[in-house]
Design an enzyme around this catalytic site. Structure first.
Site, short mmCIF file in Angstrom:
data_model
loop_
_atom_site.label_atom_id
_atom_site.label_comp_id
_atom_site.label_asym_id
_atom_site.label_seq_id
_atom_site.Cartn_x
_atom_site.Cartn_y
_atom_site.Cartn_z
N ALA A 11 0.83 -1.21 0.00
CA ALA A 11 0.00 0.00 0.00
C ALA A 11 0.86 1.25 0.00
O ALA A 11 1.96 1.28 0.57
CB ALA A 11 -0.91 0.00 1.22
N SER A 53 -2.38 2.21 4.12
CA SER A 53 -2.02 0.88 4.61
C SER A 53 -2.79 0.52 5.87
O SER A 53 -2.86 1.30 6.83
CB SER A 53 -0.52 0.82 4.91
N GLU A 112 -3.69 -12.67 -0.04
CA GLU A 112 -2.76 -12.67 1.08
C GLU A 112 -3.40 -13.42 2.26
O GLU A 112 -4.01 -12.81 3.14
CB GLU A 112 -2.41 -11.24 1.51
#
Length: 370
Positions: free
Chosen positions: A270, A275, A333
């Protein structure tokens, strides 16, 4: 294109707010209906002028029918029938005929705008039938800063989610970095953009390969998750990364851009201010059976399978699921866990949601605004 580390500006935030359109007007709904009808081969609904002509014509028919009924009543009175039933009917008809003829007009159906959820279905109303933000108990809980109390005052996690997704809770700020329900993505920057969560802690009884600090409530929840995974036979889980500051994210993102190029970097890292790790609510985990592995090796392990099925019990979700890149903007992820609290995580799991964007009725965020 702006510098890759440039944070969201006031102008871009204002443009994003304008892009969050309110509920469609009646004219827009009518236009959409006509468009759908055209695509499916159906004829358009009658024009407003034609509908008015039909209504006027129908009213005229009713008026004529009333006049005929009145004339029939008068004839019955003149006939002087000795039948009690006929006499009663004649009196009733005569009374109706003594006044002006009246046409019966059916009321038009109500056209109250109904808020829709993310799936297009009707959203649930807030407790008591009013807007969630108008409920004193909810506003008090929200202002107190307790996320759990605010969710409870909303009537529970699903009522809270539904109010947000339908646009019926403008007092709930999904940008606010200190809230467990914050949604930070490529279209939604943190507010404030240099947010630093406090207090922070490390999860007790959890191995770590680096750093490992996170918000204190997240650390406590992660300790419970790791202990349960161990007790239920899934194996050991460790921490690879927790909180990352704005400045650290600047360096991290630049490293990825240097190694992969910006387009590929944006799929895995990010930009600063965007983030989840900066919130202190995100943690990357690893499998630690015979020493801790890497985050890339977490998928497909017993620990990964157990986390996917059980993380919600402890307030976590797998934030970037397999096949959800078009919504989240990031590749799969399985190691990236995001804490949203046990109430919201329970509603997330039971509702079958795969992304926070869908959960809160937000648009997909595959790319940055700039």
């Amino acid at each position: 294109m702006a510098h890759p580390t440039q944070p969201e500006t006031r102008r871009s935030r204002r443009e994003r707010a304008l892009a969050s359109a309110p509920l469609p007007t009646r004219r827009e709904l009518r236009a959409r209906t006509q468009a759908r009808a055209a695509r499916s081969g159906r004829r358009h609904p009658p024009s407003v002028y034609l509908r008015r002509r039909l209504i006027v014509g129908g009213a005229a028919v009713l008026v004529v029918a009333g006049m005929v009924s009145g004339a029939t009543g008068i004839a019955s009175l003149v006939s002087g029938s000795d039948s009690a039933a006929d006499g009663s009917a004649a009196v009733a008809s005569g009374e109706a005929a003594t006044g002006m003829p009246r046409a019966t007009v059916l009321p038009a159906p109500a056209q109250t705008a109904v808020p829709l959820g993310a799936d297009g279905t009707e959203a649930e109303a807030a407790p008591g039938g009013g807007a969630l933000c108008d409920l004193p108990a909810f506003r008090e809980a929200l202002d107190s800063g307790s996320d759990a109390d605010a969710i409870a005052a909303a009537g529970g996690a699903e009522a809270f989610r539904s109010a947000v997704a339908s646009g019926g809770a403008p007092c709930i700020d999904l940008h606010a970095a200190d809230r467990t329900w914050v949604v930070v993505n490529k279209q939604n920057a943190l507010d404030p953009i240099d947010y630093w969560p406090e207090p922070q802690a490390r999860a007790e009884g959890v191995e770590r390969t680096s750093g490992g600090h996170m918000r204190a409530d997240v650390a406590a929840a992660l300790s419970q998750l790791v202990s349960a995974a161990r007790d239920e036979g899934a194996g050991e889980i460790g921490v690879n990364s927790g909180f990352r500051s704005y400045d650290l994210q600047v360096a991290t993102y630049r490293d990825y851009v240097g190694q992969l190029g910006q387009a590929n970097a944006d799929l895995t890292s990010a930009r600063p201010g965007h983030s989840e790790h900066q919130t202190g609510l995100a943690v990357d985990v690893v499998a630690c059976d015979d020493g801790c592995g890497t985050i890339e090796g977490f998928g497909g392990t017993p620990q990964s399978d157990w986390v996917a099925a059980n993380a919600h019990r402890f307030g976590f979700i797998v934030r970037y699921g397999d096949g959800d890149t078009a919504t989240t903007g990031y590749e799969y992820e399985p190691w990236h866990l995001r804490y949203i609290g046990p109430e919201l995580a329970g509603a997330y799991a039971s509702g079958g949601y795969r992304t926070l964007e869908d959960f809160f009725g937000m648009p997909p965020a595959p790319d940055y605004a700039d």
